[in-house]
Design a protein around this motif. Sequence first.
Motif, PDB file in Angstrom:
ATOM      1  N   ILE A 197       0.871  -1.175   0.000  1.00 20.57           N
ATOM      2  CA  ILE A 197       0.000   0.000   0.000  1.00 20.57           C
ATOM      3  C   ILE A 197       0.904   1.220   0.000  1.00 20.57           C
ATOM      4  CG2 ILE A 197      -1.871   1.223   1.174  1.00 20.57           C
ATOM      5  CD1 ILE A 197      -2.332  -1.497   2.688  1.00 20.57           C
ATOM      6  N   GLY A 198       0.643   2.160  -0.877  1.00 19.29           N
ATOM      7  CA  GLY A 198       1.487   3.331  -0.961  1.00 19.29           C
ATOM      8  C   GLY A 198       0.692   4.608  -1.111  1.00 19.29           C
ATOM      9  N   ILE A 199       1.255   5.696  -0.616  1.00 10.10           N
ATOM     10  CA  ILE A 199       0.651   7.004  -0.824  1.00 10.10           C
ATOM     11  C   ILE A 199       1.713   7.944  -1.381  1.00 10.10           C
ATOM     12  CG2 ILE A 199      -1.095   6.693   0.965  1.00 10.10           C
ATOM     13  CD1 ILE A 199       0.520   8.445   2.809  1.00 10.10           C
ATOM     14  N   ILE A 200       1.291   8.882  -2.184  1.00  6.82           N
ATOM     15  CA  ILE A 200       2.212   9.821  -2.822  1.00  6.82           C
ATOM     16  C   ILE A 200       1.609  11.219  -2.792  1.00  6.82           C
ATOM     17  CG2 ILE A 200       1.263   9.340  -5.117  1.00  6.82           C
ATOM     18  CD1 ILE A 200       4.129   9.784  -6.222  1.00  6.82           C
ATOM     19  N   SER A 201       2.461  12.197  -2.553  1.00  4.47           N
ATOM     20  CA  SER A 201       2.011  13.584  -2.507  1.00  4.47           C
ATOM     21  C   SER A 201       3.112  14.472  -3.076  1.00  4.47           C
ATOM     22  CB  SER A 201       1.673  13.989  -1.070  1.00  4.47           C
ATOM     23  OG  SER A 201       1.086  15.286  -1.024  1.00  4.47           O
TER      24      SER A 201
END
Length: 202
Positions: free
Chosen positions: A98-102
């Motif tokens: 699971i990954g998040i990017i900003s």
Amino acid sequence: MKLKIAWALMASLISFGSQAAGVVWEQQPDSFMGIRIGGPASDIPECTDTGSGLCKTDRLPGREGDIGHTWNLRNLPDLGFPYRGDMSVTFSGDIREIGIISRFENAQELEDIANERYGRVPGTFRDENTGDNLRRIWEGDFTRIEYLRSAYMDSVILLVRLVPVSLADYENAKLEAKKEQEREAAEAQRKAREIPRKARLL
């Protein structure tokens, strides 16, 4: 475009490892953003026009190894800044990553969240600085977490990845780690009892 390049860069940097022997990482997660790592992807419903809860959409082919496909995630928790979430799923349907990017401008906020949530336990945590990039890694028996910020890519990424191949491996690894800790504790107690006995013999 830069966000896509950043994802590719992060994927190319991933390598497996394990925490130092005898180190206990109390903050090692078994879930991320409300999603169980290693659980079935079918637990997350596909998005609909009427739904408002966590859901998955825009299925894409996998990008590496045994990753069958990825999903974009919608209705994730509010972190106080905009970000996008993705979930990688194995061919057998288990959630592997699971990954998040900003944007880079939110890097410090995400770093603070990660540091507070996962701590900095020696033997599980390290920094790898490469030029303008900071790569922060947490490695445990079951999960590997990677934080990468890049001014050039104008991005910051946080990945939480299951180390074993399947959920069964994950549960077995947790059980074996617990047994090993119990064996080490019993051995330490045995040695502690032997010291007074040896002193009396002397």
